[in-house]
Structures are given as structure tokens and as C-alpha cells.
Scaffold this active site. Structure first.
Site, PDB file in Angstrom:
ATOM      1  N   THR A   1       0.835  -1.193   0.000  1.00 57.93           N
ATOM      2  CA  THR A   1       0.000   0.000   0.000  1.00 57.93           C
ATOM      3  C   THR A   1       0.875   1.250   0.000  1.00 57.93           C
ATOM      4  O   THR A   1       1.956   1.258   0.577  1.00 57.93           O
ATOM      5  CB  THR A   1      -0.958   0.028   1.204  1.00 57.93           C
ATOM      6  OG1 THR A   1      -1.720   1.227   1.181  1.00 57.93           O
ATOM      7  CG2 THR A   1      -0.195  -0.050   2.519  1.00 57.93           C
ATOM      8  N   ARG A   2       0.359   2.297  -0.681  1.00 55.67           N
ATOM      9  CA  ARG A   2       1.000   3.612  -0.637  1.00 55.67           C
ATOM     10  C   ARG A   2       0.015   4.664  -0.151  1.00 55.67           C
ATOM     11  O   ARG A   2       0.306   5.854  -0.156  1.00 55.67           O
ATOM     12  CB  ARG A   2       1.527   4.013  -2.010  1.00 55.67           C
ATOM     13  CG  ARG A   2       0.522   4.019  -3.106  1.00 55.67           C
ATOM     14  CD  ARG A   2       1.046   4.630  -4.403  1.00 55.67           C
ATOM     15  NE  ARG A   2       0.331   5.819  -4.764  1.00 55.67           N
ATOM     16  CZ  ARG A   2      -0.829   5.831  -5.426  1.00 55.67           C
ATOM     17  NH1 ARG A   2      -1.393   4.693  -5.788  1.00 55.67           N
ATOM     18  NH2 ARG A   2      -1.422   6.962  -5.712  1.00 55.67           N
TER      19      ARG A   2
ATOM     20  N   HIS B   1      -8.087   1.866   5.326  1.00 56.70           N
ATOM     21  CA  HIS B   1      -9.393   2.049   5.932  1.00 56.70           C
ATOM     22  C   HIS B   1     -10.016   0.673   6.182  1.00 56.70           C
ATOM     23  O   HIS B   1      -9.355  -0.356   6.018  1.00 56.70           O
ATOM     24  CB  HIS B   1     -10.269   2.923   5.032  1.00 56.70           C
ATOM     25  CG  HIS B   1      -9.677   4.278   4.770  1.00 56.70           C
ATOM     26  ND1 HIS B   1      -9.595   5.254   5.731  1.00 56.70           N
ATOM     27  CD2 HIS B   1      -9.091   4.795   3.651  1.00 56.70           C
ATOM     28  CE1 HIS B   1      -9.007   6.325   5.218  1.00 56.70           C
ATOM     29  NE2 HIS B   1      -8.690   6.075   3.970  1.00 56.70           N
TER      30      HIS B   1
ATOM     31  N   HIS C   1      -9.651  -2.049   3.488  1.00 55.53           N
ATOM     32  CA  HIS C   1      -8.331  -2.667   3.365  1.00 55.53           C
ATOM     33  C   HIS C   1      -8.125  -3.725   4.457  1.00 55.53           C
ATOM     34  O   HIS C   1      -7.568  -4.793   4.208  1.00 55.53           O
ATOM     35  CB  HIS C   1      -7.232  -1.601   3.464  1.00 55.53           C
ATOM     36  CG  HIS C   1      -7.346  -0.525   2.434  1.00 55.53           C
ATOM     37  ND1 HIS C   1      -7.857   0.709   2.719  1.00 55.53           N
ATOM     38  CD2 HIS C   1      -7.024  -0.511   1.117  1.00 55.53           C
ATOM     39  CE1 HIS C   1      -7.836   1.458   1.628  1.00 55.53           C
ATOM     40  NE2 HIS C   1      -7.344   0.747   0.638  1.00 55.53           N
TER      41      HIS C   1
ATOM     42  N   ARG D   1      -7.262  -4.244  -7.527  1.00 58.33           N
ATOM     43  CA  ARG D   1      -7.721  -3.547  -8.730  1.00 58.33           C
ATOM     44  C   ARG D   1      -6.777  -2.376  -9.038  1.00 58.33           C
ATOM     45  O   ARG D   1      -6.426  -1.616  -8.168  1.00 58.33           O
ATOM     46  CB  ARG D   1      -9.148  -3.044  -8.510  1.00 58.33           C
ATOM     47  CG  ARG D   1      -9.781  -2.376  -9.716  1.00 58.33           C
ATOM     48  CD  ARG D   1     -11.176  -1.872  -9.373  1.00 58.33           C
ATOM     49  NE  ARG D   1     -11.854  -1.332 -10.550  1.00 58.33           N
ATOM     50  CZ  ARG D   1     -11.675  -0.094 -11.006  1.00 58.33           C
ATOM     51  NH1 ARG D   1     -10.825   0.711 -10.385  1.00 58.33           N
ATOM     52  NH2 ARG D   1     -12.328   0.335 -12.072  1.00 58.33           N
TER      53      ARG D   1
END
Length: 574
Positions: A199-200, A204, A207, A293
Site C-alpha cells: 500500500t502507498r 481504511h 483494506h 484492482r
């Protein structure tokens, strides 16, 4: 499920005996040296600690060509992203560096020598061809293509590296782990099946649900491994993001997840980058990797279309899954079902079921305006951190930049605006007048274009820092050139509001208002290069406000500036 490094062996270049390290340290101080860029620093760290196994150096021309054209190293090993050291040709010539030279590579933050490069290859490349092959388009709307053309230097050098010192980080040291350290942690925890999550962005509830689903489906644990190197311009800073990750970790079932940071410089390369990310997680010991995605997607191209299809990254990683020897966990976007208070992959939602979602754009709007963010979307602890880092407009700083000829009235407007904003209250107000800055910060500068630009650049730096600190800054230099004014706008806009006011009082009125007599001295030839007389003043191209004190009272001009600030929410309704 195997978790052997890519290529079979973890290339940890720090794993050397101490006498060898001492010898390299002494040698490094005698060598010509190159100071790394931020992206090169990230790449170097992951080469040295094995994150980029099987690489042991920056790519040579043969390796570069093979990776760009075939997504493989010359020996056939799958590798999708070119990792090179770009340097100015003039700098190499000045240092006397050529093929066969040994060069010390230095940390840009503290000048420490990190590694020695033995140059075995130096070459120039076709940037357009690299952009097309690696990123799928020669389009500078892509951040990596823009970087390639605007920031990459003209000569690439490659060759093997020898580690001298590890980069010294001063933030989140306890959760910055090398591949060897992460593998040791897994052994200590008796983790044999590990799902890695890249993740960057802040995490929330969706996730968290996604990663928990992935772990339970694969009977595995979770490695949350966010990127803390270069990401997409405009992304939330890594300090804020890491605080979010730390806040969300207690939301996982006890013992399920660990957090570890990755100093990766992302290229936003979509499908190729997704394969690269899988290789890196394999080197860190993960057995599974989540590909979501539009993984590593940069957004839209200059024609307004997405650079990559939403599931192209998943398809490419799945194509190479046997060769990668890491199980891909493809996920569709999760959406919230309010009637059952749960998240579900969008492709599994029964037709007609009510769903809710908040886009990134909508989240940013709510943060800026202070609008509520529902608990079904994120956790209160996460929202609090994001609100601290993204205060509403009335708590943000801004700069009002007044430009115009000498004696145009811009300083009188600036002083009157300062009084009005002090009366408004809510934030400190700083005034940067042209003559004051010239005396205090730029007394050694003359009035050539270059020196004028340096002076305006210094004003921009101060204004940007004040804006970042939440203050109101009023700057009133002549600032005669568009390019220098644009640079100030770029600096300030990263942290808050920027308003360009062109005080367009005619030259004749400025001469009449000039009590110091400098215009007459310039007309008489006593002063050379005076703006408006024998040096150009470039009218601003897109000012937020145009004012002329011969037509409009100063109080009215100040009122119009206040209205701009009220319109955008920087100050409250009066």
C-alpha cells in the site's frame, strides 16, 4: 509453499566480514564520489539488503536492454523494471570516471558513503523507447515518464556494488526491516504462510477486511508492508500514513498481522510493477501476495483515459505465477453493504443490493471541509490522524503574492491587508515586502534576471514555509518575470493556498507616486536595468485579481482579496 528468494539466493551485500568492511571504508574516502538522488537512494538500499535479489548492482547496458525489451535479465531470470544509476556526463568527465573506475556512492542526507560501484558499463538510452516499453506510453501525464524526461540524467552507469554502510534512518527505525530481518521474524513467530499487502495510501476498513479475508482463505498471516520511498506526486506523506498503519494494526485478530516498512521508489508502472512487487515480497519471505484492482496504476493519461485496465496487473502476475513461485491473491474492489454491515467483493454482491462507497476524491473533500466520515468507511483513530494532517481550509496557511512595478501601491495594499487579516484573527500574519527582503535576505544580489529570480525564489521559500506552518503570508516584491512567479506558486501550493494579485497601476502613475526619485534617475540613465524603464515587466498570465490604485481604492482592493479568501474557505464569513 516455498519462500526462497528470487533467483534462489538472497543477495544480502551487507553480509561480509568486518575486516573487508573496514578496508572498503578506507578505500571509499579515496575515490571519486557521486551523491545519490532520492530515488537512487531507495534503489541502492534494496539492492544492498537483498530486496532486489538477484541484482547485485545497477544494470549494465546488456542487462538494461534485456529487462526493457524482454522483462528478463540476460540469464533468463524474470525481472520487469530497469534499475539504473543515471549521472550527468559532464559530472563523470569532471570526476574522471569511465569504464573500470570505482566510485563511492553517497547518501544525499548526510554525505555518508553507502557503497562502492565498479563501473563496467556506461551508456545513453532512448527515453521515448524506455517509456513505451516499460510504461506502455510516451506520455508525461505518467509520473514515471515525467520523471524520466525531466529528472533522469543523460548517462546511465552500471556494475556491481560493494556495501560500505547502511543508510541511516531516523524515523520508525523499529519497523524498518531488511529481507533477512523479516525472514528471521517469520521464523521466530513460526509463520510459514504469509500474505503480503502493498500500500502507498492510508488504510481504511475495506483494506483491513480485504487482508483478513485473504489470510483466512489461505490459512496464513499478514505482512502489511507499505511503501515509504517515492510514490506518486501528491500522495499523503509517509509520516501520516505510517501513523495510520500503526493505528489500524490493533484492529487485526491477535497475532494475525505484522507491520514492516519498505523503502521502495515506486514507478506507478501498473502490470510490470505488480510483477516487480511480487518479486520483492518473495525476497522478503512472503508466500502469497495480494494484487488488487488497478495495482500501481498512475491514473489517467493526457487523453483522460486510464493508463492501464483495472485488472491488467492481476493478469500479468497470474501469467508468471509459476515462475514467480509466490501465490497471487487477486482481489476485486470491496464495497460496503449497509443492511448487513459487511464488506464484500463487488463482483459477489447480489443484484439489487444496496452498497455504499466513498471515493478518494470524496474523502479528500470531506477532510478539507470538515464533513463527517462515517465509521463504516474508516476507524475513528484513522480519521483523527488524517484530520490532523489535513486540516480544514480555515486552519491551513496561504500566501497572497502581490506583484507590480515600483511605487504601484502594492506595499500599501500589503500593509492594509495585513491589518485586515490581523483583525480577522485565527492565524499569524507575516509581511514580506520587497525592500525588506532585499535588505535582510538578498543584500548581496544585484538586478540581473538571474539575481532577481534568486531573490524571488528566496521569497517563495519563506512564503512556502510560513504557509506550511499555517500562517498567512503577504509578499509584495516587484517579481517581474512569469517563470519565477510560477515557481513560487508551485512551492506554496504544496502546502496551502496561493493567490497572485497583479497591481497593474500604470507606469505614469507609478512615476508620479515615486517620492524617492529612482524612476527619474533611471530615465536619466543613472540607474541601469530598472524595471519598467529599460528592463521588462512581464504581466502575469493568470492572476487571481488585477488591481489599479488609480481606479480602485486600497480598501476596496483589500476587500476583494478578502472575498477570494472567504470564497475558498481560508477565512470565515465576515
Amino acid at each position: 509453499m516455498a519462500n526462497t528468494p528470487h533467483g534462489g539466493i538472497l543477495k544480502d551485500l551487507y553480509a561480509r566480514d568486518e575486516p573487508k568492511q573496514a578496508t572498503l571504508q578506507v578505500e571509499a574516502e579515496t575515490l571519486p564520489s557521486v551523491t545519490l538522488t532520492e530515488r537512487q537512494l531507495c534503489d541502492l538500499e534494496l539492492i544492498l539488503n537483498g530486496g532486489f535479489s538477484p541484482l547485485e548492482g545497477f544494470l549494465t547496458k546488456e542487462e538494461y536492454d534485456s529487462v526493457v525489451q524482454n522483462m528478463r535479465l540476460p540469464d533468463g531470470t524474470l525481472w520487469t523494471m530497469p534499475i539504473y544509476l543515471d549521472v550527468d556526463r559532464t559530472e563523470l568527465d569532471r570526476l574522471g570516471v569511465s569504464t573500470g573506475s570505482r566510485v563511492a556512492l553517497r547518501d544525499p542526507r548526510d554525505d555518508q558513503v553507502l557503497a562502492i560501484l565498479t563501473v563496467t558499463s556506461e551508456f545513453q538510452v532512448d527515453r521515448a523507447a524506455e517509456a513505451e516499453a516499460v510504461y506502455g506510453a510516451n506520455d508525461q501525464a505518467h509520473p514515471a515518464v515525467q520523471y524520466l524526461f525531466q529528472s533522469t540524467r543523460d548517462t546511465y552507469v552500471g556494475g556491481p556494488l560493494e556495501a560500505v554502510n547502511a543508510p541511516q534512518h531516523h524515523d520508525y527505525v523499529a519497523i524498518r526491516r531488511s529481507p533477512a530481518e523479516v525472514r528471521t521474524l517469520f521464523r521466530k513467530l513460526n509463520w510459514t504462510r504469509v500474505v503480503a499487502f502493498q500500500t502507498r495510501n492510508p488504510m481504511h476498513r475495506a483494506h483491513r477486511e480485504l487482508t483478513v479475508r485473504a489470510a483466512r482463505m489461505r490459512h496464513a498471516n499478514v505482512l502489511i508492508q507499505p511503501v515509504v520511498g517515492l510514490t506518486k506526486p501528491g500522495d499523503i506523506d509517509h509520516f501520516t500514513r505510517v501513523r495510520v498503519y500503526q493505528a489500524i494494526m490493533p484492529k487485526y485478530p491477535n497475532g494475525m498481522a505484522q507491520l514492516s516498512l519498505l523503502p521502495l521508489a515506486m514507478r506507478m508502472g501498473g502490470p510490470r510493477e505488480a510483477v516487480w512487487h511480487a518479486i520483492i515480497r518473495k525476497n522478503f519471505g512472503a508466500t502469497h501476495f495480494i494484487v488488487g484492482r488497478d495495482h500501481a496504476g498512475p491514473g489517467k493519461n493526457s487523453a483522460g483515459q486510464d493508463f492501464y485496465g483495472p485488472y491488467e496487473a492481476q493478469e500479468l502476475v497470474l501469467h508468471y505465477r509459476d515462475e514467480l513461485d509466490i501465490e497471487v491473491v487477486p482481489f476485486q474492489m470491496l464495497t460496503y453493504l449497509p443492511e448487513t454491515d459487511e464488506y464484500m467483493p463487488i463482483n459477489e454482491v447480489p443484484e439489487g443490493t444496496k452498497t455504499l462507497n466513498i471515493s478518494g476524491t470524496e474523502l479528500r473533500r470531506r477532510l478539507k471541509t470538515g464533513a463527517p466520515i462515517p465509521e463504516w468507511f474508516s476507524y475513528p483513530e484513522v480519521v483523527r490522524i488524517l484530520r490532523e494532517a489535513n486540516p480544514p481550509r480555515d486552519k491551513q496557511g496561504f500566501t497572497v503574492f502581490l506583484t507590480g512595478l515600483h511605487a504601484s501601491g502594492k506595499e500599501a495594499i500589503a500593509r492594509a491587508l495585513q491589518v485586515a487579516l490581523n483583525q480577522e484573527g485565527g492565524r499569524s500574519v507575516s509581511l514580506l515586502l520587497g525592500e525588506t527582503i532585499r535588505h535582510e535576505l538578498s543584500s548581496e544580489l544585484g538586478f540581473t534576471k538571474r539575481e532577481r529570480d534568486i531573490n524571488v525564489g528566496r521569497i517563495g521559500f519563506v512564503a512556502a514555509e510560513l504557509t506550511r506552518a499555517g500562517a498567512a503570508c503577504i509578499a509584495a516584491p516587484i517579481a517581474p518575470y512569469n517563470d519565477a512567479r510560477q515557481l513560487v506558486k508551485t512551492q506554496v501550493s504544496k502546502s496551502g493556498g496561493f493567490y497572485l494579485v497583479h497591481v497593474a497601476t500604470p507606469l505614469e502613475a507609478c512615476i508620479k507616486n515615486d517620492r524617492s526619485g529612482v524612476y527619474q534617475r533611471a530615465i536619466d540613465g543613472e540607474i541601469k536595468g530598472f524595471t519598467g524603464i529599460d528592463d521588462v515587466y512581464e504581466n502575469p498570465e493568470n492572476p487571481d485579481l488585477v488591481a489599479d490604485i488609480t481606479k480602485t481604492a486600497i480598501s476596496q482592493i483589500v476587500h476583494e482579496i478578502i472575498l477570494l479568501l472567504e470564497r475558498d474557505g481560508y477565512i470565515g464569513d465576515r
